[in-house]
Design a protein around this motif. Structure first.
Motif, PDB file in Angstrom:
ATOM      1  N   ASP A  64      -6.957   3.964   0.950  1.00  0.00           N
ATOM      2  CA  ASP A  64      -5.750   4.343   0.932  1.00  0.00           C
ATOM      3  C   ASP A  64      -5.562   5.447   1.528  1.00  0.00           C
ATOM      4  N   SER A  65      -5.267   5.704   2.664  1.00  0.00           N
ATOM      5  CA  SER A  65      -5.225   7.089   3.310  1.00  0.00           C
ATOM      6  C   SER A  65      -3.621   7.319   3.940  1.00  0.00           C
ATOM      7  N   PRO A  66      -3.382   8.141   4.595  1.00  0.00           N
ATOM      8  CA  PRO A  66      -2.198   8.541   5.325  1.00  0.00           C
ATOM      9  C   PRO A  66      -2.695   7.745   6.791  1.00  0.00           C
ATOM     10  N   THR A  67      -3.843   7.705   7.128  1.00  0.00           N
ATOM     11  CA  THR A  67      -3.812   7.273   8.521  1.00  0.00           C
ATOM     12  C   THR A  67      -4.342   5.594   8.313  1.00  0.00           C
ATOM     13  N   ARG A  68      -4.621   5.216   7.067  1.00  0.00           N
ATOM     14  CA  ARG A  68      -4.729   3.651   6.978  1.00  0.00           C
ATOM     15  C   ARG A  68      -4.465   3.298   5.603  1.00  0.00           C
ATOM     16  N   PRO A  69      -2.886   3.006   5.480  1.00  0.00           N
ATOM     17  CA  PRO A  69      -2.598   2.841   4.172  1.00  0.00           C
ATOM     18  C   PRO A  69      -2.579   1.671   3.656  1.00  0.00           C
ATOM     19  N   ASN A  70      -2.988   1.240   2.441  1.00  0.00           N
ATOM     20  CA  ASN A  70      -3.350  -0.150   1.893  1.00  0.00           C
ATOM     21  C   ASN A  70      -2.242  -0.315   1.103  1.00  0.00           C
ATOM     22  N   PRO A  71      -1.322  -1.393   1.647  1.00  0.00           N
ATOM     23  CA  PRO A  71      -0.335  -1.844   0.507  1.00  0.00           C
ATOM     24  C   PRO A  71      -0.625  -2.225  -0.624  1.00  0.00           C
ATOM     25  N   LEU A  72      -1.839  -3.037  -0.812  1.00  0.00           N
ATOM     26  CA  LEU A  72      -2.209  -3.724  -1.941  1.00  0.00           C
ATOM     27  C   LEU A  72      -2.970  -2.784  -2.896  1.00  0.00           C
ATOM     28  N   GLN A  73      -2.840  -1.313  -2.513  1.00  0.00           N
ATOM     29  CA  GLN A  73      -3.573  -0.499  -3.400  1.00  0.00           C
ATOM     30  C   GLN A  73      -2.965  -0.398  -5.034  1.00  0.00           C
ATOM     31  N   PRO A  74      -1.920  -0.718  -5.285  1.00  0.00           N
ATOM     32  CA  PRO A  74      -1.330  -0.508  -6.524  1.00  0.00           C
ATOM     33  C   PRO A  74      -1.905  -1.921  -7.320  1.00  0.00           C
ATOM     34  N   PHE A  75      -2.197  -2.883  -6.695  1.00  0.00           N
ATOM     35  CA  PHE A  75      -2.847  -4.105  -7.141  1.00  0.00           C
ATOM     36  C   PHE A  75      -4.388  -3.812  -7.478  1.00  0.00           C
ATOM     37  N   ALA A  76      -5.020  -3.078  -6.382  1.00  0.00           N
ATOM     38  CA  ALA A  76      -6.431  -2.931  -6.780  1.00  0.00           C
ATOM     39  C   ALA A  76      -6.613  -2.008  -7.850  1.00  0.00           C
ATOM     40  N   ARG A  77      -5.897  -0.963  -8.180  1.00  0.00           N
ATOM     41  CA  ARG A  77      -5.961   0.016  -9.330  1.00  0.00           C
ATOM     42  C   ARG A  77      -5.432  -0.736 -10.500  1.00  0.00           C
ATOM     43  N   ARG A  82       0.716 -12.626 -21.158  1.00  0.00           N
ATOM     44  CA  ARG A  82       0.231 -11.846 -22.116  1.00  0.00           C
ATOM     45  C   ARG A  82      -0.870 -12.573 -22.991  1.00  0.00           C
ATOM     46  N   LEU A  83      -1.128 -13.849 -22.622  1.00  0.00           N
ATOM     47  CA  LEU A  83      -1.660 -14.690 -23.688  1.00  0.00           C
ATOM     48  C   LEU A  83      -3.189 -15.405 -22.758  1.00  0.00           C
ATOM     49  N   ASN A  84      -2.670 -15.926 -21.734  1.00  0.00           N
ATOM     50  CA  ASN A  84      -3.578 -16.597 -20.690  1.00  0.00           C
ATOM     51  C   ASN A  84      -4.648 -15.882 -20.106  1.00  0.00           C
ATOM     52  N   PHE A  85      -5.665 -16.074 -19.855  1.00  0.00           N
ATOM     53  CA  PHE A  85      -6.552 -15.514 -18.740  1.00  0.00           C
ATOM     54  C   PHE A  85      -6.214 -16.254 -17.466  1.00  0.00           C
ATOM     55  N   GLU A  86      -5.665 -15.434 -16.391  1.00  0.00           N
ATOM     56  CA  GLU A  86      -5.311 -15.827 -15.076  1.00  0.00           C
ATOM     57  C   GLU A  86      -5.842 -15.277 -13.889  1.00  0.00           C
ATOM     58  N   VAL A  87      -5.729 -15.807 -12.733  1.00  0.00           N
ATOM     59  CA  VAL A  87      -6.268 -15.174 -11.654  1.00  0.00           C
ATOM     60  C   VAL A  87      -5.277 -15.312 -10.513  1.00  0.00           C
ATOM     61  N   MET A  88      -5.077 -14.344  -9.798  1.00  0.00           N
ATOM     62  CA  MET A  88      -4.186 -14.453  -8.386  1.00  0.00           C
ATOM     63  C   MET A  88      -4.886 -13.897  -7.253  1.00  0.00           C
ATOM     64  N   VAL A  89      -4.710 -14.309  -6.198  1.00  0.00           N
ATOM     65  CA  VAL A  89      -5.239 -13.933  -5.118  1.00  0.00           C
ATOM     66  C   VAL A  89      -4.124 -13.433  -3.917  1.00  0.00           C
ATOM     67  N   LEU A  90      -4.185 -12.111  -3.657  1.00  0.00           N
ATOM     68  CA  LEU A  90      -3.231 -11.707  -2.283  1.00  0.00           C
ATOM     69  C   LEU A  90      -4.032 -11.709  -1.216  1.00  0.00           C
ATOM     70  N   VAL A  91      -2.960 -12.007  -0.145  1.00  0.00           N
ATOM     71  CA  VAL A  91      -3.823 -12.141   1.186  1.00  0.00           C
ATOM     72  C   VAL A  91      -2.748 -11.380   2.054  1.00  0.00           C
ATOM     73  N   ALA A  92      -3.294 -10.201   2.622  1.00  0.00           N
ATOM     74  CA  ALA A  92      -2.151  -9.602   3.424  1.00  0.00           C
ATOM     75  C   ALA A  92      -2.795  -9.896   4.782  1.00  0.00           C
ATOM     76  N   ASN A  93      -2.053 -10.783   5.438  1.00  0.00           N
ATOM     77  CA  ASN A  93      -2.126 -10.988   6.887  1.00  0.00           C
ATOM     78  C   ASN A  93      -0.946 -11.855   7.338  1.00  0.00           C
ATOM     79  N   ARG A  94      -0.424 -11.426   8.434  1.00  0.00           N
ATOM     80  CA  ARG A  94       0.876 -12.042   9.009  1.00  0.00           C
ATOM     81  C   ARG A  94       0.628 -13.543   9.040  1.00  0.00           C
ATOM     82  N   GLU A  95      -0.388 -13.849   9.773  1.00  0.00           N
ATOM     83  CA  GLU A  95      -0.616 -15.298  10.254  1.00  0.00           C
ATOM     84  C   GLU A  95      -0.690 -16.346   9.038  1.00  0.00           C
ATOM     85  N   PHE A  96      -1.463 -15.690   7.854  1.00  0.00           N
ATOM     86  CA  PHE A  96      -1.336 -16.419   6.577  1.00  0.00           C
ATOM     87  C   PHE A  96      -0.112 -16.403   6.065  1.00  0.00           C
TER      88      PHE A  96
END
Length: 479
Positions: A98-111, A421-435
């Motif tokens: 995540d940088s000014p030259t290559r921003p990562n829109p998913l960075q908040p999710f990564a953190r 707040r109770l279950n163990f869950e998993v979500m997968v984000l995909v950053a891709n226009r075609e998808f």
């Protein structure tokens, strides 16, 4: 009834009322959210006969101890992984910075997830049960090294036995096979099912809380659905293993659901999630394989795992951030819409800033109390400007969201307190226009088969129904 029996009954009622008051105070100090605390406290004070036992079963009496135990198990698991020649976050060159030259829109999710956004992946939508199980069973049948399988529900029916047989066949062929299922979701799974697997060499464990008191706690469920084969292909989404997910349950058929097929470095994150859950259940690590063969894949993926032992309320914050980052549109689908205050406010604010917000819900209930609460929330959010649709052909169970034109997510988390707040869950984000275009086309087809909720076409409930919906909403935070 003689006077002695009347006195005895009075003592019992007084004792229950006293226990209800004590439990109400306990709920105020321990329940995680203010609305949840209010719901439990009011119910325990005014209806202790009806709510005291459910509080002991579903409440938070062992929640803190459970969280500490789970966190300690996670620390032990990652310490064990650190001693292996395996890097769970793969090559650093694949991590999206995540940088000014290559921003990562998913960075908040990564953190939020404490997992990196990874490039060079491939993702494919699997629409409904037939496509999903065909792909999963074919992938397992081709396994040569390791198969990791995790589901919330596994049934001993036709599709369940097909899964059982392919796992047995691979285990007998020398493949290391690991199966994890939730002890609450799969409570009806007979012992003969797992016994046959173990006899063939499959490693099988149930995900459950621990200790005598924990056996009466039903709130800690592993709702994740993860399959990884040889570290080369993986699956995640909303489908469990049962014939009802293949349109074999007439009351709810046809069943509408979505799964995701993945390949690339993101599979390391799915394996890490599976390893945490497997270690909790068995105190052992499963074999972990580095993903290989990225090929022409170019999709950025972000895995977000959430659960009650997280430092933050990961699942709720996931939806809040997804809604807040939308600039033009956000479409969400969920079988259960019982949002907390943060998610509800985020949806309203999105409308106010001009975002097109669509919400796709089922038109048929599978849990009537949850459906009643969901209906009241749906009517309220519709008046705030969210376009609400009810899927007509059958039961809509998918958990999908679409953000603008370039980001989408598929996984197991619902828009309700249990997933937040109770279950163990998993979500997968995909950053891709075609998808994202493929997800948009899929959802547009779903909207075509749905009826939009409007003040004119939504049937107005009579007073008794309205009262029931209000009561359901009152207890919604503890559903």
């Amino acid at each position: 009834m003689n006077p002695q029996e009347i006195y005895l009954l009075g003592y019992v009622v007084a004792g229950l009322q006293l226990c209800g008051l004590v439990a109400a105070v306990h709920a105020v100090f321990t329940v995680r959210t203010s609305q949840g605390a209010i719901a439990w406290a009011m119910s325990l004070v005014f209806m202790p006969v009806l709510t005291l036992l459910p509080y002991l079963v579903f409440g938070r009496s062992s929640f803190d101890a459970y969280i500490r135990a789970r966190r300690q198990a996670n620390v032990e698991m990652h310490a064990a992984v650190a001693q292996l020649d395996w890097r769970p976050w793969v090559d650093e060159a694949l991590a999206v910075s995540d940088s000014p030259t290559r921003p990562n829109p998913l960075q908040p999710f990564a953190r939020l997830a404490q997992m990196p956004s990874l490039a060079s992946n491939q993702a494919r939508l699997l629409i409904d049960g037939q496509a999903t199980f065909d792909a999963i069973l074919a992938a397992i049948a081709s396994a040569e090294k390791v198969v990791l399988v995790q589901f919330f529900i596994i049934r001993d029916d036709a599709i369940g036995r097909r899964l059982q047989q392919v796992l047995i066949e691979r285990a007998r062929a020398g493949v290391q096979v690991y199966l994890l299922y939730d002890s609450i979701g799969s409570h009806a799974l007979p012992r003969r099912y797992t016994r046959s697997l173990r006899q063939a060499g499959v490693q099988v464990h149930a995900f459950a809380t621990r200790g005598f008191i924990s056996r009466f706690q039903w709130n800690f469920r592993n709702h994740r659905k993860i399959v990884v084969v040889d570290g080369r292909i993986g699956f995640v989404g909303g489908l469990n293993v049962g014939d009802d997910y293949l349109d074999q349950k007439p009351r709810l058929s046809p069943w509408r659901d979505t799964h995701l097929e993945l390949s690339g470095p993101v599979l390391a994150c799915l394996q890490d999630s599976f390893a945490e859950d497997w270690y909790w259940a068995s105190h052992e690590l499963p074999p972990l394989l580095l993903p290989e063969g990225y090929g022409e894949a170019d999709m950025v993926c972000q895995v977000v795992c959430s659960g009650p032992a997280d430092k933050d309320e990961t699942a709720s914050l996931f939806f809040v951030q997804a809604i807040n980052m939308a600039k033009r549109r956000i479409w969400l689908t969920s079988p259960y819409f019982v949002p907390d205050e943060a998610v509800y406010a985020a949806l309203r604010l999105a409308v106010l800033r001009g975002v097109e917000v669509r919400l796709l819900l089922p038109s048929r209930p599978d849990h009537r109390v949850v459906y009643a609460a969901s209906t009241l929330y749906a009517r309220s959010i519709m008046r705030a400007g969210v376009r609400v649709f009810r899927y007509q052909p059958g039961f809509m169970h998918q958990k999908v969201l679409l953000i603008d034109e370039d980001t989408a997510a598929v996984g197991s988390a619902n828009l309700d307190n249990r997933s937040f707040r109770l279950n163990f869950e998993v979500m997968v984000l995909v950053a891709n226009r075609e998808f994202a275009d493929g997800v948009a086309r899929m959802l547009e087809a779903d909207f075509e088969l749905s009826q939009e909720l409007t003040p004119e076409n939504e049937p107005k409930p009579h007073r008794l129904q309205h009262l029931g919906m209000r009561v359901a909403r009152l207890v919604a935070p503890v559903l």
